[in-house]
Scaffold this active site. Structure first.
Site, PDB file in Angstrom:
ATOM      1  CG  ASP A   1      -2.149  -0.933   0.902  1.00 32.88           C
ATOM      2  OD1 ASP A   1      -2.317  -1.625  -0.106  1.00 32.88           O
ATOM      3  OD2 ASP A   1      -3.019  -0.975   2.219  1.00 32.88           O
TER       4      ASP A   1
ATOM      5  CE1 TYR B   1      -2.800   2.027  -6.646  1.00 34.80           C
ATOM      6  CE2 TYR B   1      -3.547   3.122  -4.753  1.00 34.80           C
ATOM      7  CZ  TYR B   1      -3.775   2.641  -5.877  1.00 34.80           C
ATOM      8  OH  TYR B   1      -4.937   3.126  -6.477  1.00 34.80           O
TER       9      TYR B   1
ATOM     10  CB  SER C   1     -18.160 -15.905  12.746  1.00 36.87           C
ATOM     11  OG  SER C   1     -17.406 -16.267  13.586  1.00 36.87           O
TER      12      SER C   1
ATOM     13  CD  GLU D   1     -32.238 -14.883   9.251  1.00 35.27           C
ATOM     14  OE1 GLU D   1     -32.279 -13.949   8.546  1.00 35.27           O
ATOM     15  OE2 GLU D   1     -32.342 -14.997  10.685  1.00 35.27           O
TER      16      GLU D   1
ATOM     17  CE  LYS E   1     -23.556 -19.495   7.666  1.00 32.97           C
ATOM     18  NZ  LYS E   1     -22.776 -18.922   6.788  1.00 32.97           N
TER      19      LYS E   1
ATOM     20  CG  ASP F   1     -21.972 -19.358   0.114  1.00 32.05           C
ATOM     21  OD1 ASP F   1     -21.117 -19.014   1.000  1.00 32.05           O
ATOM     22  OD2 ASP F   1     -21.578 -20.461  -0.443  1.00 32.05           O
TER      23      ASP F   1
ATOM     24  NE  ARG G   1     -17.411 -11.843   9.892  1.00 28.64           N
ATOM     25  CZ  ARG G   1     -16.619 -12.764  10.195  1.00 28.64           C
ATOM     26  NH1 ARG G   1     -15.738 -13.061   9.219  1.00 28.64           N
ATOM     27  NH2 ARG G   1     -16.685 -13.219  11.514  1.00 28.64           N
TER      28      ARG G   1
ATOM     29  CE1 TYR H   1     -26.640 -11.296   8.623  1.00 28.73           C
ATOM     30  CE2 TYR H   1     -27.244 -11.807   6.137  1.00 28.73           C
ATOM     31  CZ  TYR H   1     -26.356 -11.517   7.189  1.00 28.73           C
ATOM     32  OH  TYR H   1     -25.193 -11.899   6.828  1.00 28.73           O
TER      33      TYR H   1
ATOM     34  CE  LYS I   1     -22.027 -23.774   6.768  1.00 33.39           C
ATOM     35  NZ  LYS I   1     -20.612 -23.551   7.224  1.00 33.39           N
TER      36      LYS I   1
ATOM     37  CB  CYS J   1       1.300 -40.012 -22.888  1.00 28.45           C
ATOM     38  SG  CYS J   1       0.710 -38.390 -23.092  1.00 28.45           S
TER      39      CYS J   1
ATOM     40  CB  CYS K   1       3.252 -37.240 -26.907  1.00 28.75           C
ATOM     41  SG  CYS K   1       3.790 -37.951 -25.164  1.00 28.75           S
TER      42      CYS K   1
ATOM     43  CB  CYS L   1       3.195 -38.473 -20.251  1.00 26.90           C
ATOM     44  SG  CYS L   1       4.049 -38.010 -21.633  1.00 26.90           S
TER      45      CYS L   1
ATOM     46  CB  CYS M   1       4.219 -34.702 -23.967  1.00 24.66           C
ATOM     47  SG  CYS M   1       2.492 -34.877 -23.587  1.00 24.66           S
TER      48      CYS M   1
END
Ligand code: IVH
Length: 715
Positions: free
Chosen positions: A45, A48, A94, A128, A130, A132, A151, A239, A327, A432, A435, A456, A462
């Site tokens: 940073d 930059y 979490s 409710e 979850k 993703d 988050r 939520y 889950k 293979c 080849c 191979c 190849c």
């Protein structure tokens, strides 16, 4: 010629300033792309920010040279370059996970025990889906949206205010009756159809496609250019909440209803359940219906409905006692095994892939599944133990396919009762398929057993290995050449335009010399702009950091970590090559040096020696080096007092920024981690340190302050 990029701004002539502004615009845009679109910054940073400061300083001296695409214009309302940080006044925590019904029953029993409620006392809970996606906290003051943050680590997230403003689901203002301070939290996500459309667009433009809707949502929200966010359809479900100057409802469900009244989308599927039976019924309904929702969910969330009870229950470590995520199990479905194809990888590995009758597993159409290796097809696991109860896989079999999250689908079972009478055991090829060279299973010197993988032996004769090596060479963490994706490499290789890495860098000159009608621009799908962009992308990689270069070579066992280790230990490519060529010739000192690198084991050392023992590899590298420059790595002191140690920085630092601290520690050979665990050796804690300090106490980690750090490293 002096390098103007290091010349003080005050000394620049107008012509130099103009050139420098052009260079900076391009470089900053490149860094922005890496940071925002690929989540993979090349520079710190601090470095930059320095580029942006230089750009601003030149513009201040030569205002009439300011470019239309100046980086100082492009950030919109964000005051400085990249997203700033937002400290969450109320941490974004979490959820604890439940995997089986019993875990949910135990969760509710625990809640009752904690609250000293009788087993039959009423206890309402919300249930409710979850989602993703990625969670986001949106703050309103006096009814106006003021900040939005991701988050992050739960305590500090990224400021995505401008981007959130582009999400139509999120209101800019709240009604007058809303409290003075409101922080609405919820999930940003992408619908399946929008995700697929985005990937189609990316693929058409020759850009990398995105793995799943969650990454699509995260990448789209974290765009430097909020206009790009606006072009990517994102959705939001509210939520929960963070800081609130007043709590205008008494229940979780009441709060969510208010959110809806204030104009936020809320999940219409949320339900208040009175018994554990009702909650589990909800779970089963959601699991059965998840494929038809149009967005990804990975479970359901239960929350104690009454807010006074939530307040009494409080938190344990990083999750609330009043909520749990139940889950979903990995999803399975039955289908037919239509065939087995063999893919040849860049190191010659022959990997069998199951071609399946297409089947929807958890909302995703699965047509292929990995079969790993020949033992796996036979029903033998990597430890020699039976898998699928030892049942082998035969073409025509009815198989059970399992998909868990983003993991590649697996075949977990075979229905022997439905095996066709004429199904024969699969015979794994010993040559293979590309080849025709012998494909062998080496004997593992440590175990004396054959390797799981058949390889191979064709090496560079190849075509499959060559193409896969080229794809690796151009891939994101290697040379990262935009516009040279898998599709383009397949085509350029098939036509003999690119057969080695060096060819990529001579393409432009060869193209210019090519006869009219057979230039790149004459190809279908290419126009003036795309050809120019491709050559610009290639030119942009004519200088590359050492560790990326090493990684790009695609040497067996040399992933990014080992590439970095080598870069840090030897410093320059010349030093690496000299040492490894000597080691390959049996030079004992060179071998000792290689062994002494912490983290490089026998297998890796052998792979390096094998690579550098081959003349054709050296020739390919030298042809490449004639075209590009490899930037040396900063040398690392291996004997520093913190070498090999895991360090965490927390709290305010005065003598250095976080980035500087991290870079300094890494230069000294330490690993810098973001959180404290039992693996942490040192916590450097400045004023204001909180949870990490506590964690350190728990694990007996050495804690020092910033001054202690400088004492330790002798600075
Ligand atoms: S409630 C105190 N409700 O799951 C935490 N979270 O594993 C309150 N998530 O970080 C979170 N859907 O990103 C809650 N309906 C939902 C959710 C949900 C998805 C995510 C959220 C959180 C993660 C926790």
């Amino acid at each position: 010629m002096t390098d103007i990029s290091t010349k003080p701004v005050a000394d620049l002539t107008a012509a130099e300033a103009e050139a420098e502004l052009a260079r900076l615009a391009e470089e900053i845009a490149g860094h922005d792309r890496r940071y925002y679109q690929q989540d993979d910054p090349l520079v710190s940073d601090a470095a930059y920010d320095e580029l942006r400061r230089r750009n601003l300083a030149i513009e201040a001296l030569f205002p009439n040279l300011k470019r239309a695409d100046s980086p100082s214009e492009r950030v919109g309302a964000a005051p400085v370059g990249r997203f700033g940080k937002v400290v969450h006044k109320v941490p974004m925590l979490s959820l604890d996970n439940a995997f089986a019904d019993d875990d949910v029953i135990e969760f509710l029993a625990r809640v009752r025990r904690f609250l000293r409620l009788a087993a039959d006392a009423p206890l309402a809970i919300t249930a409710e889906p979850k989602i993703d996606g990625l969670s986001c906290s949106i703050r309103y003051e006096n009814g106006r949206l003021v900040t939005a943050a991701t988050r992050g680590d739960g305590y500090e997230g990224e400021n995505v205010t401008q981007n959130i403003r582009m999400v139509p689901d999120v209101p800019d203002t709240l009604p007058k009756d809303a409290p003075e301070v409101v922080e609405v939290r919820g999930e940003i996500f992408m619908l399946h159809e929008d995700f697929q459309a985005l990937n189609r667009r990316l693929a058409e433009d020759g850009l990398k496609t995105i793995a799943n809707p969650r990454s699509g949502a995260a990448g789209s929200l974290r765009q430097i250019d909020a206009a790009v966010t606006a072009s990517r359809p994102l959705h939001f479900f509210a939520y929960t909440w963070g800081e609130m100057s007043a709590l205008p409802a008494e229940t979780q469900s009441g709060m969510v209803k208010l959110f809806a009244a204030w104009g936020f989308p809320v999940n219409p599927r949320m339900r208040v359940c009175r018994t554990v039976g009702e909650a589990l019924e909800f779970y089963r309904e959601e699991e059965a219906g998840r494929a038809t929702l149009g967005y990804d969910i990975d479970g359901v969330v239960y929350k104690v409905d009454r807010l006074d009870l939530q307040a009494r229950l409080g938190f344990v470590s990083r999750s609330p006692r009043w909520a749990i995520a139940h889950k979903f199990a990995a999803e399975q479905a039955q289908t037919f095994l239509r065939g087995i194809d063999i893919q040849v990888g860049r190191t010659g590995s022959l990997t069998p892939v199951a071609r399946l009758e297409p089947i929807t597993v958890g909302g995703v159409v699965v047509t292929n599944a990995t079969l790993h290796n020949e033992d796996y097809i036979k029903g033998i696991g990597s430890d020699g133990e039976p898998i699928r109860e030892g049942k082998d896989l035969r073409i025509g079999d009815t198989v059970t396919v399992q998909r868990a999250g983003d993991v590649i689908p697996q075949i977990v079972d075979v229905d022997l009762a439905r095996r066709p009478a004429d199904a024969r055991p699969y015979v794994f090829p010993t040559v293979c398929p590309v080849c025709g060279s012998h494909a062998v299973r080496d004997i593992n010197p440590k175990t004396g057993r054959p390797d799981a993988v058949r390889r191979c032996t064709g090496g560079l004769i190849c075509a499959a290995q060559v193409v896969e090596k080229l794809k690796h060479f151009c891939s994101r963490n290697a040379f990262d050449i935009e516009g040279l994706g898998d599709k383009q490499i397949d085509a350029f290789h098939a036509e003999g335009l690119i057969t080695s890495p060096a060819d990529i860098f001579t393409l432009k000159a060869r193209d210019a010399a090519a006869a009219e009608g057979s230039r790149l621009i004459d190809r279908e799908g290419y126009g003036e702009v795309s050809v120019r962009n491709l050559f610009a992308a290639i030119d942009a990689r004519r200088s590359i950091p050492l560790h990326r270069f090493i990684y790009a070579l695609g040497i067996r066992h040399i992933g990014e970590t080992n590439a970095r280790l080598l870069a840090r230990s030897y410093g320059t490519y010349e030093a690496i090559e000299a040492a490894l060529v000597a080691a390959a010739k049996g030079d004992a000192d060179a071998l000792d040096d290689l062994d002494a690198i912490n983290g490089i084991g026998e297998t890796v050392a052998q792979a390096l020696v094998d690579f550098y023992g081959e003349e054709h590899n050296l020739a390919a590298v030298h042809a490449l080096l004639a075209e590009i420059t490899v930037e040396p790595a900063e040398a690392v002191a291996s004997s520093s007092p913190v070498s090999g140690k895991t360090v965490v920085f927390t709290g305010a630092l005065e003598r250095m920024t976080r980035d500087e601290a991290k870079a300094m520690a890494e230069r000294l050979g330490a690993k810098v981690a973001g959180s404290v665990s039992k693996k942490t050796d040192i916590l450097v804690a400045g004023p204001g340190a909180g949870s990490k300090l506590k964690e350190a106490g728990k694990h007996g980690v050495t804690v020092i302050d910033e001054a202690g750090w400088f004492d330790l490293i002798g600075g």
